[in-house]
Structures are given as C-alpha cells and as structure tokens.
Design a protein around this motif. Structure first.
Motif, PDB file in Angstrom:
ATOM      1  N   VAL A 101       4.618  94.308  23.802  1.00 24.55           N
ATOM      2  CA  VAL A 101       5.213  94.204  22.474  1.00 24.55           C
ATOM      3  C   VAL A 101       6.539  94.932  22.582  1.00 24.55           C
TER       4      VAL A 101
ATOM      5  N   GLU B  67      -5.160  90.495  19.936  1.00 33.94           N
ATOM      6  CA  GLU B  67      -5.409  91.134  18.644  1.00 33.94           C
ATOM      7  C   GLU B  67      -4.655  92.455  18.534  1.00 33.94           C
TER       8      GLU B  67
ATOM      9  N   LEU C 169      -0.794  91.904  18.354  1.00 30.50           N
ATOM     10  CA  LEU C 169      -0.338  91.439  17.045  1.00 30.50           C
ATOM     11  C   LEU C 169      -0.438  92.538  15.990  1.00 30.50           C
ATOM     12  N   GLU C 170      -1.458  93.372  16.080  1.00 29.75           N
ATOM     13  CA  GLU C 170      -1.564  94.510  15.156  1.00 29.75           C
ATOM     14  C   GLU C 170      -0.451  95.522  15.418  1.00 29.75           C
TER      15      GLU C 170
ATOM     16  N   PHE D 104       4.238  85.693  16.462  1.00 29.84           N
ATOM     17  CA  PHE D 104       4.014  86.781  15.509  1.00 29.84           C
ATOM     18  C   PHE D 104       4.793  86.479  14.246  1.00 29.84           C
TER      19      PHE D 104
ATOM     20  N   GLN E  79       2.660  94.095  13.920  1.00 35.38           N
ATOM     21  CA  GLN E  79       2.665  94.242  12.463  1.00 35.38           C
ATOM     22  C   GLN E  79       2.951  95.680  12.057  1.00 35.38           C
TER      23      GLN E  79
ATOM     24  N   VAL F 145       6.324  89.478  21.139  1.00 32.72           N
ATOM     25  CA  VAL F 145       5.050  89.717  21.814  1.00 32.72           C
ATOM     26  C   VAL F 145       4.984  88.754  22.990  1.00 32.72           C
TER      27      VAL F 145
END
Length: 135
Positions: free
Chosen positions: A42, A9, A12-13, A116, A16, A28
């Motif tokens: 990342v 989580e 991925l945030e 992603f 973004q 990622v």
C-alpha cells in the motif's frame, strides 16, 4: 499466485485508514508474484511530516483492530517515508517529494493494482475533480 484474501482485506483496510487521515494518491499493489516475503504493498502520500505520522498511526490502529500487528516500523523519526511491515502487507507512507523521487509504482509497474475506492465518496469526487461545479 495472487495475494491471499486476508492480505487483500488488510491492504484495503490500510488504504481506507490512510484515506481517513487524508493521504493522497493511494495505490494498492499485488506484489505476490514478484516477492516471496509479502503479498501487497500500500503506497500513500502525505503533505507534511506530521501528516505522514498521523497516517501511519491511523493505519496501525485500524489494522490492530483486525488482529494485525506490525512486525517492523521504519523511518518514523524522520517522518518522510515510513514503512509498516505487517508480513502479508507492507504499507509505505511517503512525503510527496519522496513519493515522486522513488516512484514505487514505476518500480512495481508489472504488478497488478488492487482496486481501492475511498468509502467517503465526497473525498473521492474532490480528488478526481477539484473545483467541479464551481464557477
């Protein structure tokens, strides 16, 4: 062993947040089976030192909203390769030249990628097909 749901989580945030600051080539990686100290990497590129810093600031701001604070922040002074260590997730924001030279994806090629997709599909489409539809 795979990356924890929380690590995925956050990764991925972070990806973004990097995309929102127009970082390129965002990857990622689930490094949990190779490293005991973190679950995900990342990796993102930026064209200038100023953009590297903007991406880093954006990632840090977004992850703080989710309750994650960086344990370390390295390389900020030079602005060529900044590392943010959130324990379960390590974010590498690199100037394009450093990204090419160090090729982190190649070093960690045995690690699975976590899919992603940028929420702003217009950026994704442009990144995949620049100039598509133009004559």
């Amino acid at each position: 062993m795979t990356a924890s749901p929380r690590a995925v989580e956050l990764a991925l945030e972070a990806a973004q947040a990097a995309a929102d600051k127009l970082a390129r080539d965002i990857v990622v990686l689930d490094v949990s089976e190779r490293l005991a100290i973190t679950d995900c990497f990342v990796v993102a590129s930026a064209d200038t030192e100023r953009q590297v810093k903007a991406v880093v600031d954006g990632v840090e701001e977004q992850l703080r909203r989710l309750g994650a604070k960086p344990l370390r922040r390295e390389g900020e002074r030079e602005g060529r390769w900044v590392l943010l260590d959130f324990s379960d997730v390590v974010v590498h924001v690199q100037h394009g030249e450093e990204r090419t030279y160090y090729a982190l994806e190649r070093l960690w090629k045995d690690c699975p990628q976590i899919a992603f997709t940028d929420r702003d599909l217009s950026r994704t489409v442009e990144a995949v097909a620049p100039g598509a539809g133009r004559r």
